[in-house]
Design a protein around this motif. Structure first.
Motif, short mmCIF file in Angstrom:
data_model
loop_
_atom_site.label_atom_id
_atom_site.label_comp_id
_atom_site.label_asym_id
_atom_site.label_seq_id
_atom_site.Cartn_x
_atom_site.Cartn_y
_atom_site.Cartn_z
N CYS A 53 38.69 -9.29 0.52
CA CYS A 53 39.21 -10.21 2.09
C CYS A 53 39.01 -11.52 0.87
O CYS A 53 39.90 -12.35 2.01
N GLY A 54 37.66 -11.68 1.30
CA GLY A 54 37.36 -13.12 0.69
C GLY A 54 36.87 -14.49 2.14
O GLY A 54 37.01 -15.30 2.48
N GLU A 55 36.82 -13.11 3.00
CA GLU A 55 37.04 -13.82 4.16
C GLU A 55 35.35 -14.03 4.72
O GLU A 55 34.53 -13.21 4.30
N GLN A 56 35.10 -15.06 5.31
CA GLN A 56 33.62 -15.19 6.68
C GLN A 56 33.25 -13.85 7.96
O GLN A 56 34.39 -14.55 8.46
N PHE A 57 32.83 -12.88 8.14
CA PHE A 57 32.49 -12.12 8.92
C PHE A 57 30.68 -12.59 9.88
O PHE A 57 30.47 -12.28 9.35
N ARG A 58 31.59 -12.64 10.87
CA ARG A 58 29.89 -12.67 12.08
C ARG A 58 30.61 -11.80 13.07
O ARG A 58 31.54 -11.21 13.42
N GLY A 59 29.60 -10.97 12.73
CA GLY A 59 28.96 -9.90 13.68
C GLY A 59 28.56 -9.50 15.05
O GLY A 59 27.55 -10.53 15.11
N TYR A 60 29.13 -9.09 16.35
CA TYR A 60 28.33 -9.04 17.33
C TYR A 60 27.88 -7.92 18.00
O TYR A 60 28.55 -6.64 17.54
N PHE A 61 26.51 -8.10 17.85
CA PHE A 61 25.57 -6.62 17.66
C PHE A 61 24.86 -5.62 18.88
O PHE A 61 24.63 -7.21 19.58
N LEU A 62 25.17 -5.08 19.85
CA LEU A 62 24.14 -4.23 20.56
C LEU A 62 23.41 -3.16 20.13
O LEU A 62 23.75 -2.88 19.46
N ASP A 63 22.36 -2.94 20.67
CA ASP A 63 21.43 -2.70 19.62
C ASP A 63 21.35 -1.71 18.67
O ASP A 63 20.87 -0.85 18.05
N ASN A 64 21.75 -2.98 17.75
CA ASN A 64 21.65 -3.19 16.15
C ASN A 64 22.72 -2.52 16.16
O ASN A 64 22.96 -2.07 14.77
N ALA A 67 29.57 -4.31 17.28
CA ALA A 67 30.13 -3.67 18.54
C ALA A 67 31.28 -4.39 18.04
O ALA A 67 32.43 -4.71 19.00
N GLY A 68 32.19 -5.94 17.75
CA GLY A 68 32.55 -6.86 17.44
C GLY A 68 32.13 -7.54 15.99
O GLY A 68 31.13 -8.32 15.80
N ALA A 69 33.63 -8.31 15.51
CA ALA A 69 33.67 -9.15 14.82
C ALA A 69 34.63 -10.14 14.57
O ALA A 69 35.65 -9.62 15.43
N VAL A 70 34.88 -10.88 14.12
CA VAL A 70 35.25 -12.07 13.90
C VAL A 70 35.37 -12.76 12.48
O VAL A 70 34.23 -13.22 12.12
N SER A 71 36.35 -12.72 11.70
CA SER A 71 36.20 -13.33 10.39
C SER A 71 37.19 -14.59 10.15
O SER A 71 38.61 -14.58 11.58
N THR A 80 40.96 -20.28 9.81
CA THR A 80 41.82 -19.77 9.71
C THR A 80 41.38 -18.57 10.45
O THR A 80 40.41 -17.70 9.45
N ILE A 81 41.63 -18.06 11.95
CA ILE A 81 41.04 -17.26 12.46
C ILE A 81 41.79 -16.24 11.79
O ILE A 81 42.81 -15.52 12.33
N CYS A 82 41.11 -15.27 10.96
CA CYS A 82 42.05 -13.86 9.72
C CYS A 82 41.81 -12.37 11.17
O CYS A 82 42.69 -11.80 11.31
N ARG A 83 40.58 -12.62 11.22
CA ARG A 83 40.94 -11.13 12.14
C ARG A 83 39.74 -11.35 13.49
O ARG A 83 38.79 -11.65 13.23
N MET A 84 40.44 -10.64 14.42
CA MET A 84 38.67 -10.67 15.75
C MET A 84 39.08 -9.15 16.02
O MET A 84 40.09 -8.38 16.97
N VAL A 85 37.79 -8.28 16.28
CA VAL A 85 37.98 -7.14 16.61
C VAL A 85 36.72 -6.65 17.96
O VAL A 85 35.82 -6.74 17.33
N VAL A 86 37.04 -6.49 18.15
CA VAL A 86 35.81 -5.21 19.41
C VAL A 86 36.63 -3.77 19.23
O VAL A 86 37.49 -3.68 19.71
N GLN A 97 34.66 -13.28 23.10
CA GLN A 97 34.87 -15.14 23.71
C GLN A 97 33.30 -15.28 22.84
O GLN A 97 33.54 -15.79 22.54
N GLN A 98 32.73 -14.62 23.30
CA GLN A 98 30.70 -14.71 22.77
C GLN A 98 31.50 -15.67 21.24
O GLN A 98 31.26 -15.95 20.46
N LEU A 99 32.11 -14.27 20.44
CA LEU A 99 32.26 -14.15 18.57
C LEU A 99 33.00 -15.89 18.14
O LEU A 99 33.12 -15.86 17.94
N LEU A 100 34.28 -15.75 19.59
CA LEU A 100 34.81 -17.92 19.29
C LEU A 100 34.08 -18.35 19.37
O LEU A 100 34.05 -19.21 18.49
#
Length: 155
Positions: A53-64, A67-71, A80-86, A97-100
């Motif tokens: 997909c070529g997007e940049q992703f940041r992940g939210y990790f709880l105890d490794n 749990a969520g991600a934004v791309s 352009t925010i492509c994906r916001m998933v929890v 909110q923290q990912l944003l």
């Protein structure tokens, strides 16, 4: 609940990317039910398409555990925010909110953020509105199905 950490997702880590792919499918299936539209592109893409997909992703990790991600994609001074998933087990915990917040902070050099969500996805629309995103317009992308486009100018 322990404090989560946000970090860039390395697409060379196939196991982590597979977890992200499965997480987004679970999250978007909830959105599909919410907006009564099951043709959301991330629900249709294969794992191979997702990997490319070529997007940049940041992940939210709880105890490794993811749990969520934004791309996003970045083009000149526009993000352009492509994906916001929890993960559904972690809804309403402030993860989106923290990912944003992290994404906006990391992209301090840009002047405009853009995002789209299903017109009937009230939780997502509320998240963006409370963070200064202005409704731009609604766009019919399939017969009788609309997405809402939002923008946030930061300079």
């Amino acid at each position: 609940m322990s404090e989560g950490t946000i970090r860039t997702i390395d697409f060379n880590d196939t196991g982590l990317v597979r977890s992200l792919y499965e997480l987004q499918r679970e999250s978007y299936l909830i959105e599909a039910k919410l907006i009564n539209f099951y043709e959301i592109p991330p629900l249709k893409e294969t794992f191979e398409e997702f990997q490319a997909c070529g997007e940049q992703f940041r992940g939210y990790f709880l105890d490794n555990q993811l749990a969520g991600a934004v791309s996003c994609t970045v083009e000149e001074e526009t993000v352009t925010i492509c994906r916001m998933v929890v993960h559904p087990d972690h809804f309403k915990k402030g993860i989106a909110q923290q990912l944003l917040n992290t994404l906006e902070s990391d992209m301090g050099h840009v002047s405009l953020f853009k995002v789209a969500t299903g017109k009937d996805n009230v939780p997502a629309k509320n998240l963006y509105a409370k963070n200064g995103y202005k409704h731009d317009r609604d766009l019919e992308v399939a017969p009788d199905f609309y997405i809402s486009l939002f923008q946030k100018a930061v300079r």
